[in-house]
Design an enzyme around this catalytic site. Structure first.
Site, PDB file in Angstrom:
ATOM      1  NE  ARG A 196      24.582   3.942 -32.698  1.00 43.64           N
ATOM      2  CZ  ARG A 196      25.255   4.150 -33.834  1.00 43.64           C
ATOM      3  NH1 ARG A 196      26.281   4.973 -33.844  1.00 43.64           N
ATOM      4  NH2 ARG A 196      24.897   3.553 -34.949  1.00 43.64           N
ATOM      5  CE  LYS A 225      27.723   7.149 -39.744  1.00 46.23           C
ATOM      6  NZ  LYS A 225      26.951   6.087 -39.119  1.00 46.23           N
TER       7      LYS A 225
HETATM    8  C1  LIG Z   1      27.592   4.918 -39.246  1.00 49.23           C
HETATM    9  C2  LIG Z   1      26.845   3.642 -39.249  1.00 49.23           C
HETATM   10  C3  LIG Z   1      27.321   2.562 -39.991  1.00 49.23           C
HETATM   11  C4  LIG Z   1      28.644   2.595 -40.717  1.00 49.23           C
HETATM   12  O1  LIG Z   1      29.688   2.566 -39.802  1.00 49.23           O
HETATM   13  P1  LIG Z   1      31.212   2.359 -40.253  1.00 49.23           P
HETATM   14  O2  LIG Z   1      31.905   1.991 -39.019  1.00 49.23           O
HETATM   15  O3  LIG Z   1      31.652   3.655 -40.837  1.00 49.23           O
HETATM   16  O4  LIG Z   1      31.226   1.263 -41.272  1.00 49.23           O
HETATM   17  C5  LIG Z   1      26.561   1.406 -40.022  1.00 49.23           C
HETATM   18  N1  LIG Z   1      25.386   1.326 -39.352  1.00 49.23           N
HETATM   19  C6  LIG Z   1      24.912   2.332 -38.621  1.00 49.23           C
HETATM   20  C7  LIG Z   1      23.623   2.159 -37.909  1.00 49.23           C
HETATM   21  C8  LIG Z   1      25.614   3.530 -38.546  1.00 49.23           C
HETATM   22  O5  LIG Z   1      25.120   4.543 -37.817  1.00 49.23           O
END
Ligand SMILES: *Cc1c(COP(=O)(O)O)cnc(C)c1O
Length: 363
Positions: free
Chosen positions: A134, A39
């Site tokens: 979260r 993403k």
């Molecule tokens: C975006 C996301 C990640 C990846 O996060 P980074 O900090 O870019 O490695 C991992 N787990 C969840 C649930 C996320 O939403």
């Protein structure tokens, strides 16, 4: 003649691939599989392909559209939805992914029904909120209820494991102690269901320090990594690790200069509000040579989060479609029509790769 359009972002796929392979290797040495989180570069299929070919065991995104694009690009790696599914997307989630992260019993039931309709078994990872506030189960009781329900009652779901997310909202560090709490939750569930869980997913980029310092709790066997692969800028700049084996410049933003003039540094007239309705402060440092770029906040959102590669250039500010630079001390002679290059951070990579106005070029 090839038509070149600016602004554009160039993606160096070889550099991205290096970053993926470096992180997959380091994680693998500690028995940890990587879910490559796409993403951060808006799921660009050519980037997603590098994640798959670079050794990620899963391709992960918070957005099903990106996962659909990755599948349509021919990627066969198991797909993982890493934002807890909306009730309105459970059918698509089951259609497009093998795994999803979950924190609501109602959603699990809906996923089970969707999987039943499609004649599939969908694997779920139950998220535990360890204090970052979260997603995730908060009460052990509810976590256990969900685990037992998936294990015993929801025939079209498989309980693949547990996971957590740290350092996203609450800025909580993924310390060995925190991650041990996750292992404890997993073992609490295992004691009740009478079998081992396959996956203990110990977080995101903020958990990479545990790999680098070799103090990851034993049973953590999967991380979901985006920023730390795409950029590794936070690990270098915020955490102070030596990330010299990772490229911080796989993504380059390029924009064209449309005006160069010597102007005042302080606005002339009664100071009201800027283009976004904000009160701004302007420093008066006399007449300065300035450049105007044909790119603006609409494209990258945060002028402080794009970084000129030209020495001596400072970003003064931006409106929707313009960026204003101080080039008085620039090392090179910047002229109208010149292309200027910028490094990006995680947020601005997301924005520029999402902007319909910014071309994407692969090198
Ligand atoms: C975006 C996301 C990640 C990846 O996060 P980074 O900090 O870019 O490695 C991992 N787990 C969840 C649930 C996320 O939403």
């Amino acid at each position: 003649m090839q038509k070149v359009h600016y602004p554009r972002v160039t993606v160096d796929l070889k550099k991205l691939r290096n970053n993926i392979e470096q992180m997959v290797k380091r994680a693998g040495e500690k028995g940890i599989e990587v879910a490559g989180v796409i993403k951060g570069c808006t799921g660009l299929p050519l980037c997603a392909k590098e994640f798959a070919e670079g050794g990620c065991a899963y391709i992960a995104s918070s957005r099903l559209e990106q996962i659909r694009d990755a599948k349509e690009a021919g990627i066969k790696t198991p797909m993982m939805l890493i934002r807890v599914p909306m009730l309105s997307e459970v059918d698509e989630a089951v259609e497009l992914t093998e795994y999803s992260l979950n924190s609501e019993i109602e959603v699990l039931k809906a996923l089970d029904r969707a999987a039943g309709r499609q004649g599939k078994v969908h694997k779920v990872i139950l998220m535990v909120d360890l204090g970052d506030l979260r997603e995730g189960f908060w009460e052990d009781e509810e976590l256990m209820e969900a685990a037992l329900m998936v294990e015993n009652d929801l025939q079209n779901l498989e309980l693949a494991g547990v996971g957590t997310n740290l350092g996203c909202y609450g800025s909580v560090a993924a310390t060995p102690e925190k991650l041990s709490e996750l292992v404890d939750k997993a073992e609490m569930i295992e004691a009740e269901i009478g079998r081992k869980l396959d996956i203990i997913s110990g977080g995101a980029t903020s958990s990479i320090p545990r790999i680098l310092e070799d103090n990851m709790p034993e049973r953590i066997n999967m991380l979901r990594l985006g920023e730390g692969i795409i950029l590794a800028k936070d690990l270098k700049d915020l955490y102070g690790y030596d990330m010299s084996y990772m490229y911080q410049d796989a993504f380059t933003l390029e924009a064209e200069v449309i005006e160069v003039k010597v102007k005042a540094s302080h606005p002339i007239g009664e100071i009201m509000f800027d283009a976004f309705g904000k009160k701004q402060e302007y420093e008066d440092i006399g007449m300065r040579k300035k450049a105007l770029l044909a790119i603006g906040k609409v494209d990258y959102a945060f002028p402080d989060d794009i970084f000129p590669r030209d020495e001596g250039v400072r970003i003064l500010g931006a409106s929707s479609d313009h960026t204003i630079l101080d080039i008085e001390e620039a090392k090179r002679d910047i002229k109208v029509g010149d292309i200027m290059q910028f490094d990006l951070c995680y947020a601005t990579i997301v924005y520029v790769t999402n902007s319909a106005n910014v071309d994407i070029v692969y090198v």
